[in-house]
Design an enzyme around this catalytic site. Structure first.
Site, PDB file in Angstrom:
ATOM      1  N   HIS A   1       0.877  -1.178   0.000  1.00  0.00           N
ATOM      2  CA  HIS A   1       0.000   0.000   0.000  1.00  0.00           C
ATOM      3  C   HIS A   1       0.912   1.225   0.000  1.00  0.00           C
ATOM      4  O   HIS A   1       1.967   1.212   0.651  1.00  0.00           O
ATOM      5  CB  HIS A   1      -0.855   0.068   1.278  1.00  0.00           C
ATOM      6  CG  HIS A   1      -2.111  -0.733   1.262  1.00  0.00           C
ATOM      7  ND1 HIS A   1      -2.559  -1.434   2.360  1.00  0.00           N
ATOM      8  CD2 HIS A   1      -3.051  -0.919   0.295  1.00  0.00           C
ATOM      9  CE1 HIS A   1      -3.715  -2.030   2.072  1.00  0.00           C
ATOM     10  NE2 HIS A   1      -4.024  -1.735   0.818  1.00  0.00           N
TER      11      HIS A   1
ATOM     12  N   CYS B   1      -2.009   3.259   8.966  1.00  0.00           N
ATOM     13  CA  CYS B   1      -3.064   2.338   8.508  1.00  0.00           C
ATOM     14  C   CYS B   1      -4.232   2.275   9.479  1.00  0.00           C
ATOM     15  O   CYS B   1      -5.346   1.942   9.090  1.00  0.00           O
ATOM     16  CB  CYS B   1      -2.563   0.903   8.433  1.00  0.00           C
ATOM     17  SG  CYS B   1      -1.113   0.617   7.499  1.00  0.00           S
TER      18      CYS B   1
END
Ligand code: ARG
Length: 284
Positions: free
Chosen positions: A177, A273
């Site tokens: 990511h 996150c």
């Protein structure tokens, strides 16, 4: 639910976190999870999440989203979708393991007064895990693709939100990511691990971020999730930074706060996150 306060009337950032009630590593969809199935404890992960929430809450208003049973990765609020002003673009997860989070996020954001703005069908997009607004003077969006989100999400988001989107191709499976290897900071500073990108994407970063504003992270810090940082004003909250990285951040005017998040690293995530900014201004 009342309309969210317009951004210009608000001084304290708003951050969403999703409760760790059902967090565990129960499948493997990224290299960090390998060897860690059922290797976390509820007590330790709750303690680390609480420490992050308390730290973030000293610099922002924290809103807690209830977790859903059977969705162990829902704790990673960054992946719920992308907030832009009052719009919310919901994620479309690549892996079946996380698709069950989608209806919960859709419902929560609709209930909290956001306009749900959907990408065209068939495009994978993992929200603020892969889409990060520049925190400098321009309102551009950096968008990671290659592992989870599709490259097509970049032009689609540009059209949908009417903003400039700069696609960056992720080349190392450990940094799957964008928020695992790249972090726009206040005043145009950009924290990033060059090894995570292909050559063309590195050139894109260097074309848009002047040398004095690049904070290059070395691999030993990158694997400690140093780029997975929550930036609130001059505060940078992260799992761990080496003395060298800390002093470079301090020289740029930032104050570094470490919060140990090793339970979440077993799932491939850390501070950033676990959070989602709810106040992304449209015209900043
Ligand atoms: N186990 C989760 C996954 O692989 C971790 C997600 C981390 N989130 C992030 N924004 N980097 O999907």
């Amino acid at each position: 639910m009342a309309e969210p306060t317009p951004v210009h009337e608000r001084t304290v950032p708003r951050v969403l976190m999703c409760a760790p009630t059902y967090f565990e590593v129960s499948y493997v969809i990224n290299p960090w999870m390998t060897g860690h199935v059922h290797d976390t404890t509820a007590e330790r992960s709750r303690r680390q999440w609480d420490a992050l929430r308390e730290t973030v809450a000293r610099h922002a208003d924290v809103v807690v989203q209830p977790a859903a049973a059977g969705q162990p990765d829902m704790v990673f609020a960054a992946n719920a979708g992308l907030v832009f002003g009052n719009s919310f673009v919901p994620s479309r997860f690549r892996y079946d393991e996380r698709k069950g989070e989608e209806p919960h996020n859709h419902a929560w954001f609709a209930r909290h007064g956001f306009d749900i703005v959907e990408l065209p069908g068939g495009i994978f997009f993992e929200g603020a895990g892969d889409a990060l607004f520049d925190r400098g003077t321009s309102r551009r969006l950096w968008m990671g693709h290659g592992h989870r989100s599709d490259a097509e999400a970049a032009p689609a988001l540009g059209r949908l939100l009417d903003i400039e989107v700069l696609p960056l191709k992720l080349a190392d499976p450990r940094f799957y990511h964008l928020d695992t290897c790249f972090c726009p900071l206040a005043n145009g500073y950009t924290l990033y691990f060059p090894g995570a990108f292909d050559a063309a994407s590195l050139a894109t970063i260097e074309r848009h971020v002047p040398p004095a504003e690049r904070i290059v992270v070395e691999e030993h810090d990158a694997v400690e999730f140093a780029c997975n940082a929550v930036n609130l004003g001059r505060v940078v909250i992260l799992n761990r930074a080496s003395a060298g990285l800390r002093s470079r951040l301090e020289a740029a005017g930032f104050m570094v706060i470490e919060v140990a998040l090793d339970e979440y690293m077993k799932s491939g995530g850390a501070a950033k996150c676990l959070t989602l900014r709810l106040d992304e201004a449209v015209g900043a």
